[in-house]
Design an enzyme around this catalytic site. Structure first.
Site, PDB file in Angstrom:
ATOM      1  N   GLU A 100       5.675  -3.299  -3.563  1.00 34.22           N
ATOM      2  CA  GLU A 100       6.908  -2.894  -2.905  1.00 34.22           C
ATOM      3  C   GLU A 100       8.116  -3.670  -3.422  1.00 34.22           C
ATOM      4  OE1 GLU A 100       8.548  -2.416   1.650  1.00 34.22           O
ATOM      5  OE2 GLU A 100       7.118  -3.978   1.149  1.00 34.22           O
ATOM      6  N   ASP A 101       7.962  -4.981  -3.485  1.00 26.38           N
ATOM      7  CA  ASP A 101       9.126  -5.811  -3.757  1.00 26.38           C
ATOM      8  C   ASP A 101       9.247  -6.286  -5.196  1.00 26.38           C
ATOM      9  OD1 ASP A 101       9.625  -5.498  -1.152  1.00 26.38           O
ATOM     10  OD2 ASP A 101       8.967  -7.481  -0.515  1.00 26.38           O
TER      11      ASP A 101
END
Ligand code: MN
Length: 729
Positions: A100-101
């Site tokens: 996600e990051d």
């Protein structure tokens, strides 16, 4: 037990968990000891590789709190290690934010750590993208994805819950608005899921943290009150524990007695829901006894009951009939010599683990049983998803299902049937078979005959008596709880008009006769014969039917039947044009056939009401203010005195009008607020006035006028709402 900040002891070894404080970056070393308690060297080595990978992927990133980002996934891993989750889960927890990051792709994870870990991380990433905004449609969509992930692998949910738990613990650094939004979402979505999976300690901490974020002042006040009270009653609690301990020793029973306390949000919710004071909720000595066998549980129960008198009706055997999330325990409440009741839970060590860890007990003990129960629940939800017509409907079903509201009852053969709470023997009969429901005439619960509207309780054994010639009673609609029973009865009712009208007509006539101090059994036979002759009816039943259908006015018929000189004496009553002195006809619901609630003014219990007899359609109930009845003012023979039955407990339709700011998703927001307020939406009309405001009309089902007021109040507090009112006509 399993979460360091709740109980700083390890769940299995009961050794203290190393303390840590905010502001210090967490490293792999901080969880290594914990991992060593249950994982092999090789597994720990693979987790360490995951840690190094995550460490590099998140290098340079910081949390809003200022800590290095890696502290967060390590903390999530630690929470899950506390539950003894397998090494793949722990690795995935450490890597849960890298897709996600960071630019790291799923494939890369699969190559480095295997497809299982990659799938878990991917599942968590997908869930993390979902933010439960206030749009009901979107929420339902999210639920679907969430459930998909669940069925694929329940561990994804576990990681997500641990992630949320740590985020909630560090919520303080967020902006106020964001903090409240996350807290509300946690309270509405994640805490119930934790509960449904039996993760009691997760649930309690999530609820308390949400409560703190949403109502900081109430939280602090309550916390103070609990602290103070706890100090005050320490001595008494010790005395009770000692007496119980002594009695158990005398009886040769071993068990560990602990006192327990409700979590703050639990106290708050109980105060709010039941409108109780803090003292009323808190003044209970709650203890738990954990022993080593089921047999001992029952024997300890016996010992307790011989020590303190049990309060009737408060004993619950969740050992014989576990809750849907696998929870097992004996519950009892006793009278203490100190004026405050003692609540006791008695269970085995294994049951205690399941009670605290729920599904996670599967990993703790690899028993497998809990997971089976839970996957039944999941497949149940998937069935619902297939059946539900649209997202919103599905959302409602899921929401209902997240709050375990079922009762478990037995057929005479001992098979378990699950029904919604509030079900009665008629629901049970229809659940078994439509024909049994349709021909049901009596019911025995635990070998005793009971009225058909009796609410079923967990563990009841139900036996239905049927009669082939019998048909469903329309009155059942007032108390059945299942959709199946309701629709089957309705289906039959279509053919019932005649019968029902006769009964109603007889009732109406009897009531009208009361005004003359008469009843159908005391009225002069000859007068009835004469009247039937005059009206060209062959039987009394025809007369009753005519009255029930509203073709003939009961007060007028009563007047015809009464002795001529015996007019009712009503000098002490206010003057009115009609059937003075007659007890008003009781209205409990829209009976569809002969009693209609008007669809213009939508009367609900609590409103003043006026009955209008209509030719062929029975009686229509209006509010006296309704312009549609003004024409009847001069036709007193049409007006019928009616009043709400005090125990009318079905649902009533009412139209409400809401003006809102024109914003995307407003309808969905309102819809979910309405369903939160426990009212069904039957119809919606929407009219975009101009670019800025919308005007909506909802036809909703509610219980009574107080319920309506509450609903309106709740809607008025929404920031998109300009005004909300009951629509007059
Ligand atoms: Mn995270």
């Amino acid at each position: 037990m399993l979460i360091p900040s709740l109980r700083k002891r390890h769940p299995l070894t009961h050794e203290p968990v190393p303390s840590y404080g905010p502001g210090r970056d967490l490293k792999f070393q901080d969880i290594e000891d914990l991992l060593e308690t249950y994982l092999s060297k090789r597994e720990i080595a693979s987790i360490y590789r995951a840690y190094n990978f995550g460490f590099q992927a998140h290098a340079g990133q910081r949390r809003a709190s200022g800590e290095a980002y890696i502290s967060h996934p390590v903390e999530v891993a630690r929470i899950l290690a506390g539950l003894h989750m397998d090494s793949k889960t722990i690795s995935a927890a450490i890597l849960h934010d890298v897709i996600e990051d960071t630019p790291t792709a799923k494939k890369q994870l699969a190559r480095g750590f295997g497809s299982e870990v990659a799938e878990l991380v991917d599942g968590v990433s997908k869930l993390s993208k979902i933010s439960f905004t206030d749009q009901a449609e979107v929420q339902a969509e999210n639920f679907r994805k969430m459930l998909m992930a669940m069925t694929k692998d329940i561990r994804v949910i576990m990681i997500k819950l641990a992630d949320r738990l740590h985020n909630m613990r560090t919520l303080g650094v967020m902006r106020d608005e964001k903090r409240k939004r996350i807290a509300r979402e946690t309270l509405e979505i994640y805490a119930p899921i934790a509960s449904r999976l039996g993760l009691q300690s997760f649930k309690h901490e999530l609820e308390d943290l949400s409560f703190k974020a949403l109502h900081p002042k109430r939280y602090v006040t309550l916390e103070k009150a609990v602290k103070q009270r706890r100090g005050n009653r320490k001595g008494l609690l010790k005395k009770i524990e000692n007496s119980i301990d002594k009695r158990m020793r005398q009886d040769g029973l071993a068990g560990k007695i602990t006192s327990r306390e409700k979590h703050l949000y639990g106290i708050y919710r109980k105060m709010k829901q039941k409108d109780l004071s803090f003292d009323e909720v808190f003044d209970v000595y709650a203890i738990r006894i954990v022993t080593n066998s089921i047999d001992n549980c029952y024997r300890i129960l016996g010992a307790l009951h011989s020590l303190y008198a049990p309060i009737p009706g408060r004993f619950k055997d969740y050992i014989a009939i576990p809750k849907a999330n696998g929870y097992q325990s004996l519950h009892t409440v006793m009278v203490s010599p100190y004026g405050v009741p003692i609540e006791a839970q008695i269970r085995t060590v294994e049951m205690d683990q399941v009670a605290e860890a729920g599904i996670a007990a599967h990993w703790l003990y690899k028993s497998g049983k809990v997971q089976k129960e839970t996957s039944n629940w999941i497949s149940g939800l998937l069935d619902l998803q297939k059946q539900a017509g649209n997202s919103k409907e599905f959302l409602e079903n899921v929401k209902i299902d997240l709050f375990p509201e079922e009762v478990y009852v037995f057929t005479p053969k001992g098979e378990i049937t699950v029904l919604p709470r509030g079900s009665c023997p008629v629901d049970f009969a229809y659940a078994v078979h439509t024909d049994i429901g349709n021909t049901c005439v009596a019911a025995r619960v635990n070998n005793h005959y009971v009225p058909l509207q009796t609410q079923l309780r967990n563990g009841n054994t139900i036996e239905i008596t049927t009669d082939k010639r019998s048909i469903p009673d329309p009155g059942w609609l007032n108390f059945v709880a299942t959709a199946k029973a309701r629709s089957s009865i309705r289906h039959h009712l279509k053919h019932l008009q005649k019968r029902k009208a006769r009964k109603l007509g007889k009732d109406l006539l009897n009531k009208a006769l009361h005004a003359f101090s008469l009843s159908l059994s005391t009225v002069d036979e000859k007068r009835i014969e004469a009247l039937l002759d005059e009206l060209k009816f062959k039987t009394r039943e025809q007369l009753y039917e005519d009255i029930g259908l509203g073709n003939r006015m009961a007060p007028l018929v009563a007047r015809q039947l009464a002795p001529l000189l015996d007019e009712p004496n009503d000098s002490d009553k206010p003057l009115g044009p009609r059937n003075k002195g007659v007890r008003p006809l009781g209205i409990a619901s829209d009976e569809g056939m002969v009693i209609h609630l008007a669809k213009c003014c939508y009367p609900v219990p609590g409103d003043r009401i006026q009955g209008i007899a209509t030719s062929g359609r029975g009686i229509v109930i209006h509010r006296p203010e309704c312009p549609n009845i003004s024409e009847f003012r001069n036709r007193p023979e049409r007006l019928i005195d009616v009043q709400w039955e005090p125990d009318a407990d079905s649902l009533f339709q009412v139209m409400i009008h809401i003006d809102t700011i024109n914003r995307r998703g407003v309808l969905a927001t309102l819809a979910s607020t309405l369903s939160d307020a426990n009212c069904n939406i039957d119809h919606v009309d929407m009219d975009d006035r101009d670019g800025n405001t919308s005007s909506l009309e909802f036809l909703i089902s509610i219980k009574n006028i107080e319920h309506l007021e509450k609903v309106l109040k709740k809607i008025r507090t929404m920031d998109v709402v300009l005004s909300a009112d009951r629509k007059y006509i």
